[in-house]
Design a protein around this motif. Structure first.
Motif, PDB file in Angstrom:
ATOM      1  N   LYS A   1       0.341  -0.990   0.420  1.00 59.23           N
ATOM      2  CA  LYS A   1       0.026   0.353  -0.073  1.00 59.23           C
ATOM      3  C   LYS A   1       0.586   1.221  -0.018  1.00 59.23           C
ATOM      4  O   LYS A   1       0.487   2.228  -0.799  1.00 59.23           O
ATOM      5  CB  LYS A   1      -0.924   0.226   1.213  1.00 59.23           C
ATOM      6  N   THR A   2       1.943   0.762   1.066  1.00 55.79           N
ATOM      7  CA  THR A   2       2.999   2.410   1.148  1.00 55.79           C
ATOM      8  C   THR A   2       3.197   2.755  -0.307  1.00 55.79           C
ATOM      9  O   THR A   2       3.860   3.942  -1.066  1.00 55.79           O
ATOM     10  CB  THR A   2       3.643   2.319   1.970  1.00 55.79           C
ATOM     11  N   PHE A   3       4.043   1.496  -1.131  1.00 55.36           N
ATOM     12  CA  PHE A   3       4.251   1.995  -2.759  1.00 55.36           C
ATOM     13  C   PHE A   3       3.714   1.598  -4.270  1.00 55.36           C
ATOM     14  O   PHE A   3       4.025   1.329  -4.722  1.00 55.36           O
ATOM     15  CB  PHE A   3       5.587   1.350  -2.659  1.00 55.36           C
ATOM     16  N   ALA A   4       2.483   1.722  -3.492  1.00 55.57           N
ATOM     17  CA  ALA A   4       1.418   1.389  -4.212  1.00 55.57           C
ATOM     18  C   ALA A   4       1.769   2.123  -6.091  1.00 55.57           C
ATOM     19  O   ALA A   4       1.536   2.019  -6.629  1.00 55.57           O
ATOM     20  CB  ALA A   4       0.124   2.125  -3.830  1.00 55.57           C
ATOM     21  N   ASP A   5       2.215   3.199  -5.491  1.00 60.96           N
ATOM     22  CA  ASP A   5       2.459   4.038  -6.642  1.00 60.96           C
ATOM     23  C   ASP A   5       3.643   4.022  -7.895  1.00 60.96           C
ATOM     24  O   ASP A   5       3.812   4.830  -8.266  1.00 60.96           O
ATOM     25  CB  ASP A   5       2.338   5.673  -6.788  1.00 60.96           C
ATOM     26  N   THR A   6       4.406   3.190  -6.722  1.00 60.49           N
ATOM     27  CA  THR A   6       5.739   2.566  -7.559  1.00 60.49           C
ATOM     28  C   THR A   6       5.619   1.191  -8.355  1.00 60.49           C
ATOM     29  O   THR A   6       6.883   0.301  -7.422  1.00 60.49           O
ATOM     30  CB  THR A   6       6.720   3.171  -6.871  1.00 60.49           C
ATOM     31  N   PRO A   7       4.996   1.013  -8.805  1.00 58.64           N
ATOM     32  CA  PRO A   7       5.275  -0.716  -9.167  1.00 58.64           C
ATOM     33  C   PRO A   7       6.427  -1.298  -9.631  1.00 58.64           C
ATOM     34  O   PRO A   7       6.595  -2.096  -9.061  1.00 58.64           O
ATOM     35  CB  PRO A   7       4.031  -0.697 -10.163  1.00 58.64           C
ATOM     36  N   GLY A   8       7.409  -0.590 -10.351  1.00 59.66           N
ATOM     37  CA  GLY A   8       9.097  -0.883 -10.675  1.00 59.66           C
ATOM     38  C   GLY A   8       9.508  -0.908  -9.296  1.00 59.66           C
ATOM     39  O   GLY A   8       9.862  -2.340  -9.411  1.00 59.66           O
ATOM     40  N   CYS A   9       9.320   0.035  -8.650  1.00 58.75           N
ATOM     41  CA  CYS A   9      10.532   0.009  -7.377  1.00 58.75           C
ATOM     42  C   CYS A   9       9.922  -1.328  -6.307  1.00 58.75           C
ATOM     43  O   CYS A   9      10.624  -2.552  -6.321  1.00 58.75           O
ATOM     44  CB  CYS A   9      10.677   1.117  -6.995  1.00 58.75           C
ATOM     45  N   ARG A  10       8.550  -1.749  -6.460  1.00 59.18           N
ATOM     46  CA  ARG A  10       7.871  -2.293  -5.447  1.00 59.18           C
ATOM     47  C   ARG A  10       8.422  -3.745  -5.880  1.00 59.18           C
ATOM     48  O   ARG A  10       8.204  -3.969  -4.929  1.00 59.18           O
ATOM     49  CB  ARG A  10       6.015  -2.039  -5.382  1.00 59.18           C
ATOM     50  N   ASN A  11       7.691  -4.216  -6.649  1.00 60.43           N
ATOM     51  CA  ASN A  11       7.696  -5.849  -7.188  1.00 60.43           C
ATOM     52  C   ASN A  11       9.179  -6.233  -7.416  1.00 60.43           C
ATOM     53  O   ASN A  11       9.918  -6.806  -7.720  1.00 60.43           O
ATOM     54  CB  ASN A  11       7.223  -5.814  -8.617  1.00 60.43           C
TER      55      ASN A  11
END
Length: 446
Positions: A296-306
């Motif tokens: 949820k915290t990194f919802a807007d940064t999918p590339g970094c998140r995954n």
């Protein structure tokens, strides 16, 4: 066994009645009860009666860094102790938990310590995560054991009555932390990434504040020892320019990113990486970032998140194929249901902290004393928290070893995990066999 975990400090656990001869107090409860070992419970030490053990917990529930940053261990410890009490307690004694919110503040931490020690007269502490452990000298002077705390400051590397969840071979003589003001860490994290993801160029991003700088320097030194090219980028905490740092790391071919920043800084870094087109094989967070709320915290940064990996010396709380993890999840669901979807490695380590203290207390049978508990903690045998933890102990070494064999657990955030809700997926066969013999490298404690 590693000396300590490298944690970013940026801004940064049935009552049998005697057949005859039991004295009864005014409430009608027996004041002496037979135990599993056949002895009769007494008020054997401070915070201990025939039927009760008082345990303190200090966390920062209202820390400036948010209500979740320094509170996870509390919920794990409370869930363990609730389940323990439901199963009969410790040799016929139930555990009463007394918690104190230190607000992430040094003066308030000292006030919490004095409240728990002087007013509440607790037997011991468990599940502590104190951002500024200013009360540690007083706690130590009173001989109160703090078992399985999170070493977010250097107190657990300095005082003999404080026992970090990660174990320690430091002298802990109450003088300078570590060995004459130097702490040590291995390079196993970097070697795993190099061996398994073929990472070669590492970016290390940190703030221009001392704790962040010290942590970043230790990371950079370890990376260089493992053969990495290291790109160090210092960020002005008060006027951050992440884009410039990201563009430079991109130009220099960084394929793995480490940072020494809190969640807000991490999020800004990830947003900049996305905006500037920096893609990497791994973005590495600390165990503190291994939380359910990460997605949820990194919802807007999918590339970094995954591409985010977390490394720890504790089981993944999602791996319920391990019986102890399954018990943890069941106890949390029963006794802390509001934490569903908010679990973290620190929650599991708080649970393991309560387990460690309980195992030490059970070893004392009827004669429960602090001396007995610490004898158990200081024994040379390794402890693994019923397989929740890699093996560790508190055997002190006169000098730091040149190398050590350290075992680690590695997980990666995957949006497809957790039934499509997202979660941490373990990336090693078993943490107890994912081991590396690596050098111990020094870094300054202060």
């Amino acid at each position: 066994m590693r000396a300590r975990s490298l944690v970013v400090i940026a801004a940064l656990s049935v009552f049998a009645l005697s057949a005859c001869g039991s004295r009864v107090n005014d409430s009608g409860t027996p004041s002496g009860s037979p135990t599993q070992g056949g002895g009769v419970n007494t008020a054997s030490d401070t915070g201990v009666t025939a039927n009760d053990i008082k345990i303190g917990v200090i966390v920062g529930l209202t820390s400036p860094l948010g209500p979740e940053t320094f509170s996870g261990s509390l919920y794990g410890a409370k869930a363990y102790f609730d389940a323990l009490n439901a199963a009969g307690g410790v040799n016929g004694r139930k555990v009463t938990v007394v918690q104190c919110d230190d607000h992430g503040s040094g003066p308030d931490n000292s006030a919490c310590v004095r409240k728990l020690v002087d007013d509440e007269k607790v037997f011991a502490l468990a599940g502590v995560s104190a951002f500024d452990y200013a009360g540690a000298p007083y706690l130590n002077s009173k001989g109160v054991p703090d078992v399985g705390g999170q070493p977010t400051s250097n107190a657990y590397d300095q005082y003999p009555h404080l026992y970090s969840i990660y174990g320690s071979y430091y002298p802990r003589d109450g003088k300078r932390a570590g060995y004459d003001g130097k702490l040590y860490a291995g390079t196993e994290n970097y070697r795993w990434l190099k061996d398994n993801l073929s990472t070669r160029v590492a970016g290390v991003v940190y703030y221009n504040v001392a704790p962040s700088q010290r942590y970043a320097q230790s990371v950079a030194d370890g990376l260089r020892h493992e053969g990495y090219t290291v790109v160090e980028k210092e960020i002005n905490y008060f006027a951050p320019n992440f884009d410039a740092a990201v563009l430079d790391m991109k130009a220099r071919g960084a394929d793995v990113i480490f940072d020494a920043m809190e969640d807000n800084g991490n999020l800004s870094l990830c947003k900049s990486m996305q905006a500037q087109g920096l893609t990497v094989k791994a973005k590495v967070t600390t165990s503190q970032g291994w939380t359910d709320t990460f997605g949820k915290t990194f919802a807007d940064t999918p590339g970094c998140r995954n591409t985010t990996y977390a490394i720890s010396t504790t089981r993944n709380y999602n791996d319920t194929n391990y019986p102890a993890v399954a018990r943890f999840r069941a106890d949390m669901a029963k006794y802390q249901p509001a934490r569903e979807g908010k679990l973290s490695i620190w929650t599991l380590e708080g649970y393991a902290s309560a387990l460690w203290l309980t195992d030490a207390m059970k070893s004392c049978d009827a004669d429960l004393t602090r001396v007995c508990v610490e004898k158990y903690l200081n024994r040379p045998q390794d402890y693994n928290g019923d397989d929740l933890l890699t093996a560790r102990n508190f055997t002190k070494l006169a000098t730091p070893p040149d190398s050590d064999t350290n075992c680690i657990n590695v997980a990666k955030w995957e949006d497809s995990a957790g039934g499509g809700k997202g979660g941490w997926a373990t990336r090693v066969t078993d943490m107890n066999t994912n081991c590396f013999t690596v050098p111990n490298l020094p870094y300054p404690a202060e």
